[in-house]
Enzyme design. Sequence first.
Site, PDB file in Angstrom:
ATOM      1  N   SER A 141      -6.038  30.643 -27.825  1.00  0.00           N
ATOM      2  CA  SER A 141      -7.458  30.819 -27.518  1.00  0.00           C
ATOM      3  C   SER A 141      -7.991  32.010 -28.300  1.00  0.00           C
ATOM      4  CB  SER A 141      -7.646  31.077 -26.020  1.00  0.00           C
ATOM      5  OG  SER A 141      -8.955  31.531 -25.768  1.00  0.00           O
ATOM      6  N   TYR A 154      -4.807  35.761 -18.714  1.00  0.00           N
ATOM      7  CA  TYR A 154      -4.998  34.642 -19.657  1.00  0.00           C
ATOM      8  C   TYR A 154      -4.859  35.129 -21.112  1.00  0.00           C
ATOM      9  CZ  TYR A 154      -7.358  30.522 -21.682  1.00  0.00           C
ATOM     10  OH  TYR A 154      -7.686  29.393 -22.412  1.00  0.00           O
TER      11      TYR A 154
HETATM   12  P1  NAP Z   1      -8.420  21.513 -18.266  1.00  0.00           P
HETATM   13  O1  NAP Z   1      -9.521  20.548 -18.473  1.00  0.00           O
HETATM   14  O2  NAP Z   1      -8.426  22.397 -17.065  1.00  0.00           O
HETATM   15  O3  NAP Z   1      -7.022  20.741 -18.354  1.00  0.00           O
HETATM   16  C1  NAP Z   1      -5.828  21.428 -18.172  1.00  0.00           C
HETATM   17  C2  NAP Z   1      -4.670  20.469 -18.323  1.00  0.00           C
HETATM   18  O4  NAP Z   1      -3.463  21.239 -18.150  1.00  0.00           O
HETATM   19  C3  NAP Z   1      -4.649  19.373 -17.258  1.00  0.00           C
HETATM   20  O5  NAP Z   1      -4.256  18.174 -17.862  1.00  0.00           O
HETATM   21  C4  NAP Z   1      -3.577  19.856 -16.280  1.00  0.00           C
HETATM   22  O6  NAP Z   1      -2.868  18.782 -15.663  1.00  0.00           O
HETATM   23  C5  NAP Z   1      -2.636  20.564 -17.212  1.00  0.00           C
HETATM   24  N1  NAP Z   1      -1.769  21.499 -16.489  1.00  0.00           N
HETATM   25  C6  NAP Z   1      -2.123  22.585 -15.761  1.00  0.00           C
HETATM   26  N2  NAP Z   1      -1.030  23.159 -15.239  1.00  0.00           N
HETATM   27  C7  NAP Z   1       0.030  22.414 -15.657  1.00  0.00           C
HETATM   28  C8  NAP Z   1       1.429  22.501 -15.465  1.00  0.00           C
HETATM   29  N3  NAP Z   1       1.967  23.477 -14.699  1.00  0.00           N
HETATM   30  N4  NAP Z   1       2.225  21.575 -16.035  1.00  0.00           N
HETATM   31  C9  NAP Z   1       1.704  20.577 -16.790  1.00  0.00           C
HETATM   32  N5  NAP Z   1       0.389  20.445 -17.005  1.00  0.00           N
HETATM   33  C10 NAP Z   1      -0.437  21.359 -16.443  1.00  0.00           C
HETATM   34  O7  NAP Z   1      -8.326  22.538 -19.513  1.00  0.00           O
HETATM   35  P2  NAP Z   1      -8.779  22.390 -21.048  1.00  0.00           P
HETATM   36  O8  NAP Z   1     -10.058  23.105 -21.202  1.00  0.00           O
HETATM   37  O9  NAP Z   1      -8.626  20.995 -21.508  1.00  0.00           O
HETATM   38  O10 NAP Z   1      -7.668  23.324 -21.724  1.00  0.00           O
HETATM   39  C11 NAP Z   1      -6.526  22.817 -22.397  1.00  0.00           C
HETATM   40  C12 NAP Z   1      -5.868  23.985 -23.146  1.00  0.00           C
HETATM   41  O11 NAP Z   1      -6.792  24.554 -24.068  1.00  0.00           O
HETATM   42  C13 NAP Z   1      -5.439  25.122 -22.218  1.00  0.00           C
HETATM   43  O12 NAP Z   1      -4.223  25.672 -22.664  1.00  0.00           O
HETATM   44  C14 NAP Z   1      -6.561  26.137 -22.381  1.00  0.00           C
HETATM   45  O13 NAP Z   1      -6.133  27.435 -22.102  1.00  0.00           O
HETATM   46  C15 NAP Z   1      -6.897  25.947 -23.846  1.00  0.00           C
HETATM   47  N6  NAP Z   1      -8.226  26.416 -24.218  1.00  0.00           N
HETATM   48  C16 NAP Z   1      -9.339  25.870 -23.664  1.00  0.00           C
HETATM   49  C17 NAP Z   1     -10.583  26.340 -24.042  1.00  0.00           C
HETATM   50  C18 NAP Z   1     -11.863  25.782 -23.503  1.00  0.00           C
HETATM   51  O14 NAP Z   1     -12.927  26.333 -23.832  1.00  0.00           O
HETATM   52  N7  NAP Z   1     -11.837  24.739 -22.704  1.00  0.00           N
HETATM   53  C19 NAP Z   1     -10.688  27.381 -24.982  1.00  0.00           C
HETATM   54  C20 NAP Z   1      -9.521  27.911 -25.504  1.00  0.00           C
HETATM   55  C21 NAP Z   1      -8.295  27.423 -25.137  1.00  0.00           C
HETATM   56  P3  NAP Z   1      -3.132  18.307 -14.124  1.00  0.00           P
HETATM   57  O15 NAP Z   1      -4.620  18.243 -13.970  1.00  0.00           O
HETATM   58  O16 NAP Z   1      -2.441  16.995 -14.056  1.00  0.00           O
HETATM   59  O17 NAP Z   1      -2.522  19.349 -13.247  1.00  0.00           O
END
Ligand code: NAP
Length: 246
Positions: A141, A154
């Site tokens: 990130s 984070y």
């Molecule tokens: P999200 O919509 O909250 O989705 C998170 C995903 O991670 C879900 O599929 C969830 O699965 C899974 N997860 C959580 N805990 C887990 C565990 N213990 N084991 C296996 N799976 C797990 O988040 P997102 O925005 O798509 O983010 C995805 C990645 O991108 C993350 O690493 C986040 O930090 C990174 N990121 C996001 C942003 C942003 O702006 N959105 C920016 C920078 C980086 P379940 O729902 O099945 O539990």
Amino acid sequence: MENRRVALVTGASKGIGRAIAIRLAQSNIDIVINYNRDLEGVKKTQGKCNRFGVRTEILQGDMSKEEEVNLVFERIVDRFGKLDILINNAGITKDGLLISMKGEAFREVLEVNLFSAFYTMKLASRIMARNRFGRIINISSIVGIRGNAGQVNYSASKAGLIGMTKSLAKEMASRNILVNAIAPGFIETDMTDKLDDKVKEKILEEIPVKHFGKPEDIGNLVNFLVSDEANYITGQVISIDGGMNI
Ligand code: NAP
């Protein structure tokens, strides 16, 4: 039978993970779709991947627990016989100011976002080294690069991923295993939906292109980084943030 590449995408029941899985399936890659809790969401991801005629397999597992990661990898080897691509995407936030943050909130975020990648990369590297081919992408990130108030846990986890990416890239390059990190800015998903509108407006002001990113933007970058067109890129952190980190 066609010998397609096999990718594991962790946390692919929604958001960025789902978009990555779909984009790789579109590139004719077999997909292991991991999730932790959201069975309905992961089935939707699978349905969308299946449209491209690749083989897909849903594997439940809490990636922060080493025993569960081990089981997921046992099943991958059992069913696919190999793993070519690993996308460490599973992640959570537990925001709060350091002065009032409980140790538990710090530990949990580190376990899900960082320890998970340690467990998966260790097992994946062994399989990939045998086959002399591997592509690993860690979803870090922008916050891991420049920090963010309210996110010491984070940002520590995401900065840690960057360090691991660079070190593993050096360890594995001679075996044709390339390791890179992606640093998204603000991408519209459930994770960012939780933020209140005032915070979102403030973030938007910081983004030169004047709009938030979409999960598909990340899917496209991952697809490039695992393709043969990116064969000379390793140990890099690629920002994808509409210019937020300039
Ligand atoms: P999200 O919509 O909250 O989705 C998170 C995903 O991670 C879900 O599929 C969830 O699965 C899974 N997860 C959580 N805990 C887990 C565990 N213990 N084991 C296996 N799976 C797990 O988040 P997102 O925005 O798509 O983010 C995805 C990645 O991108 C993350 O690493 C986040 O930090 C990174 N990121 C996001 C942003 C942003 O702006 N959105 C920016 C920078 C980086 P379940 O729902 O099945 O539990």
